[in-house]
Write a protein that holds these residues in place. Structure first.
Motif, PDB file in Angstrom:
ATOM      1  N   CYS A 144      22.040 -26.648 -68.874  1.00 54.42           N
ATOM      2  CA  CYS A 144      21.652 -26.883 -67.652  1.00 54.42           C
ATOM      3  C   CYS A 144      20.393 -25.976 -67.144  1.00 54.42           C
ATOM      4  O   CYS A 144      19.139 -26.401 -66.788  1.00 54.42           O
ATOM      5  N   PHE A 145      20.785 -24.633 -67.131  1.00 52.87           N
ATOM      6  CA  PHE A 145      19.771 -23.535 -66.740  1.00 52.87           C
ATOM      7  C   PHE A 145      18.662 -23.847 -67.858  1.00 52.87           C
ATOM      8  O   PHE A 145      17.269 -23.506 -67.425  1.00 52.87           O
ATOM      9  N   LEU A 146      18.749 -24.020 -68.901  1.00 51.51           N
ATOM     10  CA  LEU A 146      17.682 -23.773 -70.057  1.00 51.51           C
ATOM     11  C   LEU A 146      16.937 -24.953 -69.981  1.00 51.51           C
ATOM     12  O   LEU A 146      15.578 -25.070 -69.881  1.00 51.51           O
ATOM     13  N   LEU A 147      17.311 -26.323 -69.508  1.00 55.12           N
ATOM     14  CA  LEU A 147      16.465 -27.477 -69.313  1.00 55.12           C
ATOM     15  C   LEU A 147      15.745 -27.166 -68.101  1.00 55.12           C
ATOM     16  O   LEU A 147      14.617 -27.628 -67.919  1.00 55.12           O
ATOM     17  N   ALA A 148      16.324 -26.698 -67.064  1.00 51.60           N
ATOM     18  CA  ALA A 148      15.409 -26.315 -65.962  1.00 51.60           C
ATOM     19  C   ALA A 148      14.405 -25.304 -66.249  1.00 51.60           C
ATOM     20  O   ALA A 148      13.194 -25.581 -65.793  1.00 51.60           O
ATOM     21  N   LEU A 168      11.632 -34.457 -71.032  1.00 49.78           N
ATOM     22  CA  LEU A 168      12.091 -35.397 -69.980  1.00 49.78           C
ATOM     23  C   LEU A 168      13.021 -36.460 -70.401  1.00 49.78           C
ATOM     24  O   LEU A 168      13.881 -36.535 -69.762  1.00 49.78           O
ATOM     25  N   LEU A 169      12.830 -36.970 -71.495  1.00 45.16           N
ATOM     26  CA  LEU A 169      13.672 -37.845 -72.307  1.00 45.16           C
ATOM     27  C   LEU A 169      15.083 -37.319 -72.370  1.00 45.16           C
ATOM     28  O   LEU A 169      16.188 -37.543 -72.043  1.00 45.16           O
ATOM     29  N   VAL A 170      15.206 -35.776 -72.792  1.00 46.94           N
ATOM     30  CA  VAL A 170      16.311 -35.020 -73.266  1.00 46.94           C
ATOM     31  C   VAL A 170      17.065 -34.885 -71.816  1.00 46.94           C
ATOM     32  O   VAL A 170      18.405 -34.851 -71.861  1.00 46.94           O
ATOM     33  N   VAL A 171      16.301 -34.478 -70.770  1.00 48.13           N
ATOM     34  CA  VAL A 171      16.878 -34.216 -69.289  1.00 48.13           C
ATOM     35  C   VAL A 171      17.682 -35.622 -68.897  1.00 48.13           C
ATOM     36  O   VAL A 171      18.770 -35.446 -68.487  1.00 48.13           O
ATOM     37  N   VAL A 172      16.957 -36.698 -69.192  1.00 43.15           N
ATOM     38  CA  VAL A 172      17.633 -37.942 -68.501  1.00 43.15           C
ATOM     39  C   VAL A 172      18.892 -38.262 -69.431  1.00 43.15           C
ATOM     40  O   VAL A 172      20.058 -38.290 -68.823  1.00 43.15           O
ATOM     41  N   LEU A 173      18.780 -37.943 -70.798  1.00 41.35           N
ATOM     42  CA  LEU A 173      20.052 -38.097 -71.543  1.00 41.35           C
ATOM     43  C   LEU A 173      21.072 -37.385 -71.264  1.00 41.35           C
ATOM     44  O   LEU A 173      22.606 -37.709 -71.259  1.00 41.35           O
ATOM     45  N   PHE A 174      20.977 -35.994 -71.053  1.00 43.09           N
ATOM     46  CA  PHE A 174      21.985 -35.268 -70.813  1.00 43.09           C
ATOM     47  C   PHE A 174      22.480 -35.088 -69.459  1.00 43.09           C
ATOM     48  O   PHE A 174      23.820 -35.272 -69.103  1.00 43.09           O
ATOM     49  N   PHE A 175      21.674 -35.105 -68.452  1.00 43.06           N
ATOM     50  CA  PHE A 175      22.088 -34.891 -66.947  1.00 43.06           C
ATOM     51  C   PHE A 175      22.721 -36.271 -66.642  1.00 43.06           C
ATOM     52  O   PHE A 175      23.523 -36.300 -65.868  1.00 43.06           O
TER      53      PHE A 175
END
Length: 313
Positions: A118-122, A251-258
């Motif tokens: 979560c932190f690394l994606l931010a 952005l795509l990875v963020v949507v999939l994970f979160f």
């Protein structure tokens, strides 16, 4: 597999071993599942290792974006290694037992690595924000020291809280059953086995989820709202397309994970179901790490060019 089923009212009996039920309802597919998960583990290992290696050796990828991407790929290797080897062991041996301490250790590392993701994606979204919205200041703001500090903070930031979270959960007594209706020691199925009132632990889980999931996600939304506003102000379509291509993979990875993690952890306990929990957990613990290298390589011209250089050398 034999086990002792503890009665809910027998509060004098405390569980010392758990029994995973994940995939046990598919007795004729155990071999197929073992083969499928083994192949997925190999794909995850090769794909993410490839990202780490080329980000390290290719001169064109010596940029903050790829420094964080290499960290993210290493994180995915660690993340999937917390759960997938145990799944493979259970499928191969059909021994689904796990002691209380091993379960606590698995949950601890899973929660730590989930918080790190979560932190690394931010942090990665902040990197894209600075690169697109403040390009002239980018080399100064995202200098090597700052990048290292952000990466270290992402890796270590969740440890104190998750130590407390794990200790609180495993300080409970488990006397209802020793069956974990899941394929690893995740928070929701473990809380279901606890005796008595678990409302305080559930509140703690929600607060930690808000801290480690919702807060980074809000920072990501803020970053991308400014990024999109900046991109739309660019005078040419070519410039807009180039700017958006640098952050579309992330952005795509963020949507999939979160998306999957939020549904799994922020739903009320009353509407949790074993099948849905397993499906969502499979998605963000195994499927997403498998597709991340493909997302970042196929949608990134710099990575494709680096791959060509490596293969043609």
């Amino acid at each position: 597999m034999e086990y002792t089923e503890n009665k809910p009212e027998d509060n004098g009996t405390t569980v010392t071993k758990f029994l995973f039920l994940g995939f046990s309802n598919l007795p004729n597919l155990q071999g197929f599942l073992f083969g499928m998960f083994s192949i997925m583990y190999v794909i995850i290992f090769i794909g993410n290792s490839f990202i780490i290696v080329i980000a390290r050796i290719d001169p064109a990828l010596q940029k903050p974006m790829y420094f964080f991407l290499a960290n993210f790929s290493f994180l995915e290797l660690c993340y999937v290694s917390v759960t997938l080897p145990r799944i493979l062991y259970n499928l191969w041996t059909q021994d689904r037992r796990i002691c209380l301490l091993a379960c606590a250790i698995q949950m601890f590392f899973f929660l730590i690595l989930a918080a790190t993701e979560c932190f690394l994606l931010a942090v990665m979204s902040y990197d894209r924000y600075v690169a697109i919205c403040n390009p002239l200041h980018y080399p100064l703001v995202m200098n090597p020291t700052k990048c290292t500090q952000l990466a270290v903070g992402s890796w270590l930031g969740g440890i104190p809280v998750q130590i407390g979270q794990t200790c609180r959960i495993f300080s409970l007594h488990f006397c209802h059953s020793n069956r974990i209706d899941h394929f690893f020691c995740d928070v929701p199925p473990i809380l279901k086995l606890a005796c008595g009132d678990t409302s305080m632990q559930e509140l703690s889980v929600y607060l930690v989820a808000m801290l480690f999931v919702a807060s980074p996600f809000m920072l990501i939304l803020a970053s991308y709202s400014k990024i999109i506003a900046t991109i739309l102000k660019l005078p040419t379509a070519t410039g807009r397309a180039k700017a958006f291509s640098t952050c579309s993979s992330h952005l795509l990875v963020v949507v999939l994970f979160f998306g999957s993690a939020t549904i799994n952890y922020l739903r009320p306990k009353s509407i949790h179901s074993a099948g849905t929990d397993e499906l969502l957990s499979l998605f963000y613990t195994i499927v997403t790490p498998m597709f991340n290298p493909l997302i970042y390589s196929l949608r990134n011209k710099d990575v494709i060019a680096a791959l060509r250089r490596v293969l043609l050398t």
